[in-house]
Design an enzyme around this catalytic site. Structure first.
Site, PDB file in Angstrom:
ATOM      1  N   ARG A 133       0.848  -1.212   0.000  1.00  0.00           N
ATOM      2  CA  ARG A 133       0.000   0.000   0.000  1.00  0.00           C
ATOM      3  C   ARG A 133       0.878   1.255   0.000  1.00  0.00           C
ATOM      4  O   ARG A 133       0.520   2.280  -0.550  1.00  0.00           O
ATOM      5  CB  ARG A 133      -0.953   0.013   1.214  1.00  0.00           C
ATOM      6  CG  ARG A 133      -1.698   1.351   1.349  1.00  0.00           C
ATOM      7  CD  ARG A 133      -2.915   1.295   2.252  1.00  0.00           C
ATOM      8  NE  ARG A 133      -2.672   0.673   3.529  1.00  0.00           N
ATOM      9  CZ  ARG A 133      -2.054   1.258   4.565  1.00  0.00           C
ATOM     10  NH1 ARG A 133      -1.604   2.498   4.457  1.00  0.00           N
ATOM     11  NH2 ARG A 133      -1.874   0.615   5.694  1.00  0.00           N
ATOM     12  N   TYR A 164     -16.994  17.883 -13.804  1.00  0.00           N
ATOM     13  CA  TYR A 164     -17.450  16.485 -13.863  1.00  0.00           C
ATOM     14  C   TYR A 164     -18.368  16.223 -12.662  1.00  0.00           C
ATOM     15  O   TYR A 164     -18.002  16.481 -11.513  1.00  0.00           O
ATOM     16  CB  TYR A 164     -16.242  15.541 -13.851  1.00  0.00           C
ATOM     17  CG  TYR A 164     -16.615  14.123 -13.524  1.00  0.00           C
ATOM     18  CD1 TYR A 164     -17.431  13.394 -14.374  1.00  0.00           C
ATOM     19  CD2 TYR A 164     -16.183  13.519 -12.348  1.00  0.00           C
ATOM     20  CE1 TYR A 164     -17.824  12.103 -14.062  1.00  0.00           C
ATOM     21  CE2 TYR A 164     -16.563  12.222 -12.036  1.00  0.00           C
ATOM     22  CZ  TYR A 164     -17.383  11.523 -12.897  1.00  0.00           C
ATOM     23  OH  TYR A 164     -17.775  10.250 -12.582  1.00  0.00           O
ATOM     24  N   ASP A 194      -7.995  19.160 -14.302  1.00  0.00           N
ATOM     25  CA  ASP A 194      -8.427  17.808 -14.666  1.00  0.00           C
ATOM     26  C   ASP A 194      -8.123  17.636 -16.160  1.00  0.00           C
ATOM     27  O   ASP A 194      -8.802  18.210 -17.018  1.00  0.00           O
ATOM     28  CB  ASP A 194      -9.931  17.650 -14.379  1.00  0.00           C
ATOM     29  CG  ASP A 194     -10.400  16.208 -14.584  1.00  0.00           C
ATOM     30  OD1 ASP A 194      -9.780  15.488 -15.377  1.00  0.00           O
ATOM     31  OD2 ASP A 194     -11.413  15.821 -13.963  1.00  0.00           O
ATOM     32  N   LYS A 238      -9.946   6.386 -18.320  1.00  0.00           N
ATOM     33  CA  LYS A 238     -10.301   6.769 -19.696  1.00  0.00           C
ATOM     34  C   LYS A 238      -9.142   6.434 -20.648  1.00  0.00           C
ATOM     35  O   LYS A 238      -8.873   5.288 -20.882  1.00  0.00           O
ATOM     36  CB  LYS A 238     -10.676   8.246 -19.754  1.00  0.00           C
ATOM     37  CG  LYS A 238     -11.547   8.732 -18.594  1.00  0.00           C
ATOM     38  CD  LYS A 238     -12.870   8.000 -18.471  1.00  0.00           C
ATOM     39  CE  LYS A 238     -13.770   8.687 -17.477  1.00  0.00           C
ATOM     40  NZ  LYS A 238     -14.500   7.867 -16.575  1.00  0.00           N
TER      41      LYS A 238
HETATM   42  N1  PLP Z   1     -12.800  13.537 -14.335  1.00  0.00           N
HETATM   43  C1  PLP Z   1     -13.446  13.442 -15.509  1.00  0.00           C
HETATM   44  C2  PLP Z   1     -13.306  14.543 -16.512  1.00  0.00           C
HETATM   45  C3  PLP Z   1     -14.226  12.314 -15.789  1.00  0.00           C
HETATM   46  O1  PLP Z   1     -14.890  12.246 -16.977  1.00  0.00           O
HETATM   47  C4  PLP Z   1     -14.345  11.298 -14.800  1.00  0.00           C
HETATM   48  C5  PLP Z   1     -15.191  10.092 -15.035  1.00  0.00           C
HETATM   49  O2  PLP Z   1     -16.063  10.061 -15.886  1.00  0.00           O
HETATM   50  C6  PLP Z   1     -13.675  11.447 -13.586  1.00  0.00           C
HETATM   51  C7  PLP Z   1     -12.893  12.567 -13.394  1.00  0.00           C
HETATM   52  C8  PLP Z   1     -13.804  10.422 -12.483  1.00  0.00           C
HETATM   53  O3  PLP Z   1     -13.046   9.298 -12.739  1.00  0.00           O
HETATM   54  P1  PLP Z   1     -13.361   7.813 -12.204  1.00  0.00           P
HETATM   55  O4  PLP Z   1     -14.641   7.380 -12.813  1.00  0.00           O
HETATM   56  O5  PLP Z   1     -12.142   7.067 -12.661  1.00  0.00           O
HETATM   57  O6  PLP Z   1     -13.436   7.900 -10.714  1.00  0.00           O
END
Ligand code: PLP
Length: 373
Positions: free
Chosen positions: A47, A99, A171, A196
């Protein structure tokens, strides 16, 4: 070395004592302690750190041009570690179209952290200027935004935030470092949902934070990773590092296919509007050209009609699969309002597509057929 070369070669030597070109997966969660009771090598308990996470963090750091990286078990876990590195009561600026999962994180889970979060029009520098105050600790950027593809001028927003003494986190999930590198534009932190494009095959969940330089704030994010415990497994890190070796070439394919599809959609009589940063019709095309090297694989468009028409179009595809999320090799699309559910602010005639790596002509034919009805 250039981006593509670094994607392939960074981290290959970590935890790889043999002549193997591909580093092994190290499943052990414990590492032997020396006879005096001290940690003998680089690792103690997985961890805290393990060879596969270190490999993935090394390649993330290199590709974003940062000083260090922390990998998490999801994108929202990475976001939580950033937000929890702040002091309770700190003022935070977040985009109104951030998001949705990150909005819920602050509104439904981190309530007791008592952060003073303002959701606002982050793409408008005048708005940013007027909302910054001396208590502002963090400015959060997501560019392009979801699903309307609004762009935030990263360098300008960083300038304003830094003048006010705030840190900037970007982000960078949608563009990836292939298309946009916020740390080069002065941002302090980059966040990813590696679920993604880094994973790239719709089969992994993960996240990451990369810092421009080592700071007490990043030390606290690292504590959030190892003490909070939302860490990815060695197996997942190995898969992420493996997928990252092809990120540059996959993104080029996503960029090319999306560009071709965006142009086609723009010329289609059933479509009112297309949102894609690479189109000259995008209201912030100048910002896209300034801060992006490629325009990504995501397109949103407004159909001439309402929810039932948009749902009908999405329902008629064969090749393009109906699914949420993004970044896989296969194309997916969705009626965004239905996916977001109650409280969605997406227009009812909006379709969002994650353009994959199929042959572009097959994609165009499938979308054309679905639009015909
Ligand atoms: N940031 C963006 C722009 C996203 O599209 C997403 C998920 O759709 C996230 C963060 C969150 O990621 P996760 O689903 O891996 O927790």
């Amino acid at each position: 070395m250039r981006f593509e070369t670094r994607s392939i070669h960074t981290g290959l030597d970590i935890g790889n004592p043999s002549t193997a070109i591909v580093p092994p997966i190290s499943p052990s969660n414990i590492f032997e302690i020396d006879p005096e009771g001290k940690q003998a090598g680089d690792y103690h308990y997985s961890r805290l750190q393990n060879p596969n996470r270190q490999q993935f963090e090394a390649v993330l750091t290199s590709l974003e041009g940062g000083a260090d990286a922390a990998a998490f078990s999801s994108g929202v876990a990475a976001a939580a570690a950033i937000l929890q590195s702040l002091e309770p009561g700190d003022h935070v600026l977040m985009p109104e179209d951030v998001y949705a999962g990150n909005r819920w994180l602050v509104q439904k889970l981190l309530l007791r952290w008592n952060l003073d979060v303002e959701f606002m029009a982050m793409h408008d520098p005048e708005e940013v200027r007027s909302r910054l105050r001396k208590e502002t600790a963090l400015v959060w950027i997501e560019s392009p935004s979801n699903p309307l593809m609004r762009l935030t001028d990263i360098a300008e927003t960083v300038r304003l935030a830094h003048e006010a003494g705030a840190v900037v986190a970007v982000d960078n999930t949608w563009p990836t470092p292939v298309n946009q590198r916020p740390l080069e534009q002065g941002a302090d932190l980059v966040l990813h949902s590696t679920s993604k494009y880094f994973g790239g095959h719709s089969d992994l969940i993960g996240g990451a934070v990369i810092c421009r330089e080592g700071t007490p704030l990043f030390d606290q994010i690292r504590r959030g990773q190892i003490l909070g415990g939302a860490v990815p497994s060695p197996n997942d890190c190995w898969l992420f590092a493996r997928s990252t070796r092809t990120l540059a070439y996959r993104m080029r394919g996503h960029n090319e296919n999306a560009f071709a599809l965006a142009r086609f959609l723009e010329s289609h009589e059933r479509i009112d509007r297309v949102f894609y940063p690479g189109l000259e019709s995008h209201p912030q095309y100048a910002i896209a050209k300034k801060q992006m090297d490629g325009y990504g694989g995501m397109i949103s468009f407004l159909l001439d009609g309402h929810a039932t028409d948009a749902i009908g179009v999405v329902g008629r595809s064969n090749l393009v699969k109906r699914a949420t999320s993004l970044g896989g090799v296969e194309s997916t699309w969705e009626h965004r309002q239905s996916s977001e559910g109650e409280g969605s602010v997406s227009p009812d005639n909006l379709i969002r597509i994650s353009v994959g790596l199929e042959h572009p002509d097959d994609l165009l034919e499938d979308v054309q057929k679905a639009l015909k009805g």
